[in-house]
Design a protein around this motif. Structure first.
Motif, short mmCIF file in Angstrom:
data_model
loop_
_atom_site.label_atom_id
_atom_site.label_comp_id
_atom_site.label_asym_id
_atom_site.label_seq_id
_atom_site.Cartn_x
_atom_site.Cartn_y
_atom_site.Cartn_z
N PRO A 72 26.88 -2.71 -28.91
CA PRO A 72 25.61 -3.41 -29.08
C PRO A 72 25.43 -4.55 -28.08
O PRO A 72 26.38 -5.19 -27.66
CB PRO A 72 25.70 -3.95 -30.52
CG PRO A 72 26.65 -3.04 -31.20
CD PRO A 72 27.66 -2.66 -30.16
N ARG A 74 21.90 -7.35 -27.03
CA ARG A 74 20.48 -7.60 -27.24
C ARG A 74 19.72 -7.48 -25.93
O ARG A 74 19.99 -8.19 -24.96
CB ARG A 74 20.26 -9.01 -27.83
CG ARG A 74 20.96 -9.26 -29.16
CD ARG A 74 20.29 -8.55 -30.31
NE ARG A 74 21.09 -8.67 -31.53
CZ ARG A 74 20.96 -9.64 -32.43
NH1 ARG A 74 20.06 -10.59 -32.26
NH2 ARG A 74 21.73 -9.65 -33.51
N HIS A 77 15.40 -10.93 -27.83
CA HIS A 77 15.68 -11.54 -29.13
C HIS A 77 14.64 -12.64 -29.36
O HIS A 77 14.36 -13.44 -28.47
CB HIS A 77 17.11 -12.12 -29.06
CG HIS A 77 17.50 -13.04 -30.16
ND1 HIS A 77 18.46 -12.70 -31.09
CD2 HIS A 77 17.12 -14.29 -30.47
CE1 HIS A 77 18.64 -13.72 -31.92
NE2 HIS A 77 17.83 -14.68 -31.56
N GLY A 92 18.24 -4.20 -29.91
CA GLY A 92 19.52 -3.91 -29.29
C GLY A 92 19.51 -2.68 -28.40
O GLY A 92 18.74 -1.74 -28.62
N SER A 96 18.29 -0.51 -31.96
CA SER A 96 18.26 -1.11 -33.30
C SER A 96 17.40 -2.35 -33.32
O SER A 96 17.16 -2.99 -32.29
CB SER A 96 19.69 -1.47 -33.75
OG SER A 96 20.19 -2.53 -32.96
N ASN A 98 17.70 -5.91 -35.17
CA ASN A 98 18.71 -6.71 -35.85
C ASN A 98 18.12 -8.00 -36.36
O ASN A 98 17.34 -8.67 -35.67
CB ASN A 98 19.85 -7.04 -34.88
CG ASN A 98 20.49 -5.80 -34.30
OD1 ASN A 98 21.13 -5.05 -35.02
ND2 ASN A 98 20.31 -5.56 -33.00
N ASN A 100 20.27 -10.30 -38.38
CA ASN A 100 21.42 -11.12 -38.80
C ASN A 100 21.65 -11.12 -40.31
O ASN A 100 22.56 -11.78 -40.78
CB ASN A 100 21.33 -12.56 -38.27
CG ASN A 100 21.76 -12.66 -36.82
OD1 ASN A 100 22.19 -11.67 -36.23
ND2 ASN A 100 21.65 -13.83 -36.22
N LYS A 103 19.84 -4.58 -40.60
CA LYS A 103 19.57 -3.87 -39.35
C LYS A 103 18.81 -2.60 -39.68
O LYS A 103 18.99 -1.99 -40.73
CB LYS A 103 20.90 -3.53 -38.66
CG LYS A 103 20.76 -2.70 -37.40
CD LYS A 103 22.11 -2.34 -36.80
CE LYS A 103 22.79 -3.53 -36.17
NZ LYS A 103 23.99 -3.11 -35.39
N ALA A 105 18.65 0.79 -37.70
CA ALA A 105 19.31 1.42 -36.56
C ALA A 105 18.77 2.82 -36.34
O ALA A 105 18.50 3.57 -37.29
CB ALA A 105 20.81 1.48 -36.81
N HIS A 127 12.95 -5.37 -43.90
CA HIS A 127 13.70 -4.98 -42.70
C HIS A 127 13.61 -3.49 -42.39
O HIS A 127 13.78 -3.09 -41.24
CB HIS A 127 15.18 -5.36 -42.86
CG HIS A 127 15.45 -6.83 -42.80
ND1 HIS A 127 14.50 -7.75 -42.43
CD2 HIS A 127 16.59 -7.54 -43.05
CE1 HIS A 127 15.03 -8.97 -42.46
NE2 HIS A 127 16.30 -8.87 -42.84
N ASP A 174 26.45 -11.27 -28.60
CA ASP A 174 25.82 -9.95 -28.48
C ASP A 174 25.12 -9.80 -27.13
O ASP A 174 23.96 -9.42 -27.04
CB ASP A 174 24.82 -9.76 -29.63
CG ASP A 174 24.74 -8.32 -30.11
OD1 ASP A 174 25.51 -7.50 -29.60
OD2 ASP A 174 23.91 -8.04 -30.97
#
Length: 304
Positions: A72, A74, A77, A92, A96, A98, A100, A103, A105, A127, A174
Motif C-alpha cells: 500500500p 497513498r 490523501h 491507495g 483502496s 482508506n 484510518n 477501508k 478495497a 465507509h 504509507d
C-alpha cells in the motif's frame, strides 16, 4: 516543493519528488517520481484542502499512475493533519479508499504499468459507499468496518497530501513509490459517462498505446473526448418512483455539467437541492432537464 510550504530556495530536497523526463516504454512523457528507487524515501507534496471537501463528501478522483511497489501507498490523501480515524480519506495504489478506521478495497493495483484509476463516492453515508474503475472497467470492492462514517473537519488543520498519508498519530506514513502523471479531483460524483470521458482524456494523453488499454466498448477507446461545443442531455430513467422515495434520476449532460430540473407538479414530485427527486404524492408529473452551458459548452436542448 517540499512538504512544508517552503519556497524553492528553502526546499528540502529529501522531501521532493523528482522530475523525470520521458523514460521510454509505458512512461513516454515527463512525470513526477516518488519514493525509492526513483527518488528519496518518503517524498511527498502537500497543500491546503479545498473547502468543498469536508464531512463525508461526494467526490470523484481520477489518477494516471505507475507504481513500482505492490504494498500500500497513498496516491493522494485528504483530511485532518492529525490523521485522526474517520477524519481522513486516502486513495491507495492498491486500489483502496482508506479512512484510518476502515477501508474499502478493490482488487488490483497500479503496480507494474501505467494504469488509470477512477474513485467515486456519491452521497456517501458510510465507509462502504464508493466505486472504483480500473482502466475503464468497474471493480467490485470489499469493505472493512464498512458501517463507520467519514467526517473530515470543515476547519482547523486540514491538508491534501500527494504521495503519502498520515497515521492516526499525525505522523507521515504509507508513502507511495512510483510515477504520478496526472490527478484530477472533482468535488462531486460524476456519472459513469463523464468518468469515461476523463479516462479517455488521460489514456490518449499519457498512454503510448492511446485508448488500447480501455475496454472495447469504451466510448473513447478510439477517439479522445472533446471538452467544448455541443452537448446533449441523456436520460435512461423509466420515470417510476415509489411514494415517499427519494432517489437521483438516471440522467446526465454529456458535457459533465450539472443538470437543472423542474417538476410540473411539486405536490407529486419534488426536486431537491442536491439533485435528487422525492415522490410526495400519488399521480403523474413530468421532470424537465436542462443545461444552460458555460464558457466552453453550448446550451443543451431540454429533455422532459
Amino acid at each position: 516543493r517540499s512538504g512544508n510550504g517552503n519556497n524553492l530556495s528553502q526546499g528540502n530536497t529529501a522531501k521532493m519528488p523528482h522530475y523525470k523526463p520521458a523514460v521510454g516504454g509505458m512512461i513516454n512523457h515527463p512525470s513526477l517520481a516518488f519514493g525509492s528507487p526513483l527518488a528519496a524515501d518518503g517524498t511527498y507534496l502537500s497543500g491546503g484542502l479545498p473547502a468543498s471537501i469536508s464531512g463525508s463528501p461526494s467526490i470523484t478522483v481520477v489518477v494516471a499512475a505507475f507504481s513500482t511497489q505492490t504494498t500500500p501507498g497513498r496516491l493522494i490523501h485528504f483530511g485532518a493533519a492529525s490523521g485522526a480515524a474517520g477524519q481522513i480519506m486516502g486513495l491507495g495504489q492498491e486500489s483502496s479508499l482508506n479512512f484510518n478506521n476502515g477501508k474499502l478495497a478493490f482488487s488490483g493495483s497500479f503496480f507494474g504499468g501505467l494504469n488509470l484509476g477512477a474513485f467515486r463516492r456519491d452521497n456517501p453515508t458510510k465507509h462502504s459507499d464508493g466505486d472504483f474503475f480500473k482502466n475503464g472497467t468497474s471493480i467490485n470492492g470489499t469493505a472493512t468496518n464498512g458501517s463507520n462514517t467519514l467526517n473530515i473537519p470543515a476547519s482547523g488543520s486540514r491538508e491534501t497530501l500527494i504521495g503519502a498519508g498520515r497515521g492516526t498519530n499525525g505522523s507521515l506514513s504509507d508513502f507511495y513509490s512510483g510515477y504520478l502523471l496526472e490527478v484530477i479531483v472533482v468535488d462531486r460524483a460524476l456519472d459513469d459517462f463523464n468518468i469515461r470521458r476523463l479516462e479517455g482524456y488521460l489514456a490518449h494523453k499519457w498512454n503510448p498505446n492511446g485508448g488500447a488499454t480501455l475496454p472495447n466498448d469504451h466510448p473513447f477507446r478510439d477517439t479522445p473526448p472533446t471538452f467544448g461545443g455541443e452537448q446533449t442531455i441523456e436520460v435512461s430513467d423509466d420515470g417510476s418512483i415509489g411514494l415517499s422515495e427519494t432517489r437521483k434520476p438516471l440522467a446526465y449532460a454529456t458535457s459533465g455539467l450539472a443538470l437543472s430540473m423542474e417538476s410540473s407538479d411539486d405536490t407529486i414530485i419534488r426536486v431537491n437541492a442536491d439533485g435528487t427527486i422525492t415522490a410526495v404524492g400519488e399521480g403523474d408529473a413530468t421532470i424537465t432537464f436542462s443545461q444552460a452551458g458555460d464558457n466552453h459548452f453550448d446550451a443543451a436542448k431540454d429533455v422532459t
